[in-house]
Design a protein around this motif. Structure first.
Motif: not given
Length: 149
Positions: A79-84
């Protein structure tokens, strides 16, 4: 862009932290990727949650960390995520560096396996991951397993 990093076991997350991480995951994995899937998969309680916050407290980056034997025989990062709104500032690299450091701090040096979107193969290779096995479709998106020894 500097972030403040914290890692929490599920039970130690505050309600606002849990809400923020679920909101980020939904924005990236469901809405942005137009992928209808069950993000709340029953595994969050077994994970450590890595949160990267801006100076104003906004959640900009997130990853879910698992010990060996939970998702794979090896430890894993998902669930590796950077906010847009925070992309193009090198936060993806910061996030992975921090995730690897947190895994080592939690469980010692050991192999880590991930299920990566195929288009990110070179990004993860930059952290020492190599593809293992054949590609596969997950929720209609091409993925590969990658292992870092």
């Amino acid at each position: 862009m500097p972030l403040t990093w914290t890692t929490h076991a599920y039970a130690a997350l505050t309600v606002p932290e849990l809400y923020a991480l679920l909101q980020l995951r939904s924005a990236v994995f469901v809405v942005e990727q137009t992928c209808a899937f069950q993000d709340l998969d029953g595994h969050d309680a077994a994970a450590h949650h890595l949160l990267g916050r801006t100076a104003t407290g906004e959640l900009a980056a997130y990853a879910r960390l698992f010990p060996a034997g939970r998702s794979y025989p090896e430890a894993s990062i998902g669930r590796v995520a950077v906010a847009p709104a925070f992309r193009r500032h090198g936060l993806g690299r910061q996030l992975m560096q921090q995730a690897l450091a947190e895994c080592a701090a939690l469980w010692g040096p050991q192999p880590i396996q991930i299920g990566a979107q195929l288009y990110l193969r070179e990004f993860y290779r930059g952290f020492g991951f190599e593809q293992v096995g054949e590609g596969y479709l997950e929720d209609g998106i091409a993925h590969i397993h990658m292992l870092r020894l």
